[in-house]
Design a protein around this motif. Structure first.
Motif, PDB file in Angstrom:
ATOM      1  N   UNK A 111       0.834  -1.203   0.000  1.00  0.00           N
ATOM      2  CA  UNK A 111       0.000   0.000   0.000  1.00  0.00           C
ATOM      3  C   UNK A 111       0.872   1.258   0.000  1.00  0.00           C
ATOM      4  N   UNK A 112       1.959   1.228   0.753  1.00  0.00           N
ATOM      5  CA  UNK A 112       2.886   2.350   0.781  1.00  0.00           C
ATOM      6  C   UNK A 112       3.506   2.566  -0.601  1.00  0.00           C
ATOM      7  N   UNK A 113       3.862   1.484  -1.255  1.00  0.00           N
ATOM      8  CA  UNK A 113       4.439   1.552  -2.597  1.00  0.00           C
ATOM      9  C   UNK A 113       3.428   2.144  -3.581  1.00  0.00           C
ATOM     10  N   UNK A 114       2.187   1.702  -3.496  1.00  0.00           N
ATOM     11  CA  UNK A 114       1.140   2.233  -4.366  1.00  0.00           C
ATOM     12  C   UNK A 114       0.960   3.720  -4.100  1.00  0.00           C
ATOM     13  N   UNK A 115       0.943   4.124  -2.839  1.00  0.00           N
ATOM     14  CA  UNK A 115       0.758   5.532  -2.486  1.00  0.00           C
ATOM     15  C   UNK A 115       1.896   6.389  -3.032  1.00  0.00           C
ATOM     16  N   UNK A 116       3.131   5.919  -2.919  1.00  0.00           N
ATOM     17  CA  UNK A 116       4.265   6.683  -3.458  1.00  0.00           C
ATOM     18  C   UNK A 116       4.144   6.844  -4.967  1.00  0.00           C
ATOM     19  N   UNK A 117       3.757   5.790  -5.651  1.00  0.00           N
ATOM     20  CA  UNK A 117       3.580   5.865  -7.103  1.00  0.00           C
ATOM     21  C   UNK A 117       2.465   6.837  -7.451  1.00  0.00           C
ATOM     22  N   UNK A 118       1.372   6.793  -6.693  1.00  0.00           N
ATOM     23  CA  UNK A 118       0.260   7.717  -6.928  1.00  0.00           C
ATOM     24  C   UNK A 118       0.723   9.164  -6.779  1.00  0.00           C
ATOM     25  N   UNK A 119       1.506   9.435  -5.736  1.00  0.00           N
ATOM     26  CA  UNK A 119       1.992  10.799  -5.503  1.00  0.00           C
ATOM     27  C   UNK A 119       2.898  11.259  -6.641  1.00  0.00           C
ATOM     28  N   UNK A 120       3.764  10.384  -7.123  1.00  0.00           N
ATOM     29  CA  UNK A 120       4.659  10.744  -8.225  1.00  0.00           C
ATOM     30  C   UNK A 120       3.877  11.004  -9.502  1.00  0.00           C
ATOM     31  N   UNK A 121       2.873  10.189  -9.769  1.00  0.00           N
ATOM     32  CA  UNK A 121       2.049  10.382 -10.963  1.00  0.00           C
ATOM     33  C   UNK A 121       1.270  11.689 -10.851  1.00  0.00           C
ATOM     34  N   UNK A 122       0.699  11.955  -9.669  1.00  0.00           N
ATOM     35  CA  UNK A 122      -0.042  13.205  -9.476  1.00  0.00           C
ATOM     36  C   UNK A 122       0.857  14.418  -9.669  1.00  0.00           C
ATOM     37  N   UNK A 123       2.080  14.349  -9.170  1.00  0.00           N
ATOM     38  CA  UNK A 123       3.031  15.454  -9.353  1.00  0.00           C
ATOM     39  C   UNK A 123       3.367  15.624 -10.832  1.00  0.00           C
ATOM     40  N   UNK A 124       3.580  14.528 -11.538  1.00  0.00           N
ATOM     41  CA  UNK A 124       3.876  14.607 -12.975  1.00  0.00           C
ATOM     42  C   UNK A 124       2.697  15.211 -13.728  1.00  0.00           C
ATOM     43  N   UNK A 125       1.478  14.835 -13.357  1.00  0.00           N
ATOM     44  CA  UNK A 125       0.282  15.415 -14.001  1.00  0.00           C
ATOM     45  C   UNK A 125       0.257  16.919 -13.782  1.00  0.00           C
ATOM     46  N   UNK A 126       0.517  17.361 -12.544  1.00  0.00           N
ATOM     47  CA  UNK A 126       0.536  18.811 -12.269  1.00  0.00           C
ATOM     48  C   UNK A 126       1.589  19.527 -13.118  1.00  0.00           C
ATOM     49  N   UNK A 127       2.775  18.936 -13.221  1.00  0.00           N
ATOM     50  CA  UNK A 127       3.841  19.569 -14.008  1.00  0.00           C
ATOM     51  C   UNK A 127       3.474  19.660 -15.482  1.00  0.00           C
ATOM     52  N   UNK A 128       2.946  18.573 -16.030  1.00  0.00           N
ATOM     53  CA  UNK A 128       2.568  18.587 -17.452  1.00  0.00           C
ATOM     54  C   UNK A 128       1.475  19.614 -17.692  1.00  0.00           C
ATOM     55  N   UNK A 129       0.482  19.676 -16.811  1.00  0.00           N
ATOM     56  CA  UNK A 129      -0.594  20.654 -16.967  1.00  0.00           C
ATOM     57  C   UNK A 129      -0.057  22.081 -16.901  1.00  0.00           C
ATOM     58  N   UNK A 130       0.899  22.333 -16.008  1.00  0.00           N
ATOM     59  CA  UNK A 130       1.502  23.671 -15.918  1.00  0.00           C
ATOM     60  C   UNK A 130       2.224  24.023 -17.212  1.00  0.00           C
ATOM     61  N   UNK A 131       2.986  23.082 -17.733  1.00  0.00           N
ATOM     62  CA  UNK A 131       3.730  23.338 -18.970  1.00  0.00           C
ATOM     63  C   UNK A 131       2.771  23.555 -20.133  1.00  0.00           C
ATOM     64  N   UNK A 132       1.710  22.754 -20.204  1.00  0.00           N
ATOM     65  CA  UNK A 132       0.727  22.933 -21.277  1.00  0.00           C
ATOM     66  C   UNK A 132       0.060  24.298 -21.190  1.00  0.00           C
ATOM     67  N   UNK A 133      -0.198  24.762 -19.963  1.00  0.00           N
ATOM     68  CA  UNK A 133      -0.765  26.094 -19.781  1.00  0.00           C
ATOM     69  C   UNK A 133       0.207  27.163 -20.293  1.00  0.00           C
ATOM     70  N   UNK A 134       1.484  26.996 -19.992  1.00  0.00           N
ATOM     71  CA  UNK A 134       2.488  27.945 -20.473  1.00  0.00           C
ATOM     72  C   UNK A 134       2.589  27.918 -21.991  1.00  0.00           C
ATOM     73  N   UNK A 135       2.490  26.726 -22.583  1.00  0.00           N
ATOM     74  CA  UNK A 135       2.541  26.622 -24.044  1.00  0.00           C
ATOM     75  C   UNK A 135       1.391  27.353 -24.701  1.00  0.00           C
ATOM     76  N   UNK A 136       0.237  27.330 -24.075  1.00  0.00           N
ATOM     77  CA  UNK A 136      -0.931  28.037 -24.638  1.00  0.00           C
ATOM     78  C   UNK A 136      -0.727  29.537 -24.654  1.00  0.00           C
ATOM     79  N   UNK A 137       0.103  30.038 -23.746  1.00  0.00           N
ATOM     80  CA  UNK A 137       0.365  31.468 -23.654  1.00  0.00           C
ATOM     81  C   UNK A 137       1.369  31.957 -24.677  1.00  0.00           C
ATOM     82  N   UNK A 138       2.143  31.026 -25.230  1.00  0.00           N
ATOM     83  CA  UNK A 138       3.197  31.416 -26.188  1.00  0.00           C
ATOM     84  C   UNK A 138       2.590  31.747 -27.533  1.00  0.00           C
TER      85      UNK A 138
END
Length: 138
Positions: A111-138
């Protein structure tokens, strides 16, 4: 904006959207694995262990796909911004231990392993969404 830069932004956005979809697919499977893991820890038996592991395996496939998509995204973004590689993996020992040493302690480790993976995926999703938002502004 020059035509080449606009084209580069469009290619990067397309790659980013593919990566985002792969990450969201992984997130969905990890959430399901977490739920099955709770059932397994509460005494769900071999069936819940099997389903949980199947969900984890599916999540790993999506994370592998997301890693490839993120690498493509990163190569498209070379002129635009920096991005760190995604590296999320499940441990082979815990897979072995979960089937053959089925106990609450091992279930909690998984369960701890699953939770760590979930947190890493959620962080990656946030980063990609931020970058996509910046790309829309260019």
């Amino acid at each position: 904006m020059e035509i080449n830069q606009k084209r580069d932004c469009q290619k990067a956005a397309a790659a980013g959207n593919r990566a985002l979809q792969s990450l969201k697919n992984a997130q969905k499977e990890l959430n399901s694995a977490k739920n099955w893991g709770i059932m397994d820890a509460l005494g769900g038996g071999l069936l819940s262990t099997y389903v949980k592991r199947s969900k984890m395996k599916e999540a790993q496939s999506f994370m592998d796909e997301a890693k490839r998509d993120m690498q493509k995204f990163q190569s498209e973004l070379n002129h635009i911004c920096d991005y760190e590689n995604l590296n999320v993996q499940t441990g082979d020992f815990l897979t072995f231990a979960d089937y053959f040493l089925d106990s609450l302690f091992i279930d909690l480790l998984v369960q701890n392993q699953i939770q760590k993976a979930r947190e890493q995926v959620e962080e990656a999703i946030r980063r990609v969404e931020q970058i996509l938002t910046q790309l829309q502004r260019i």
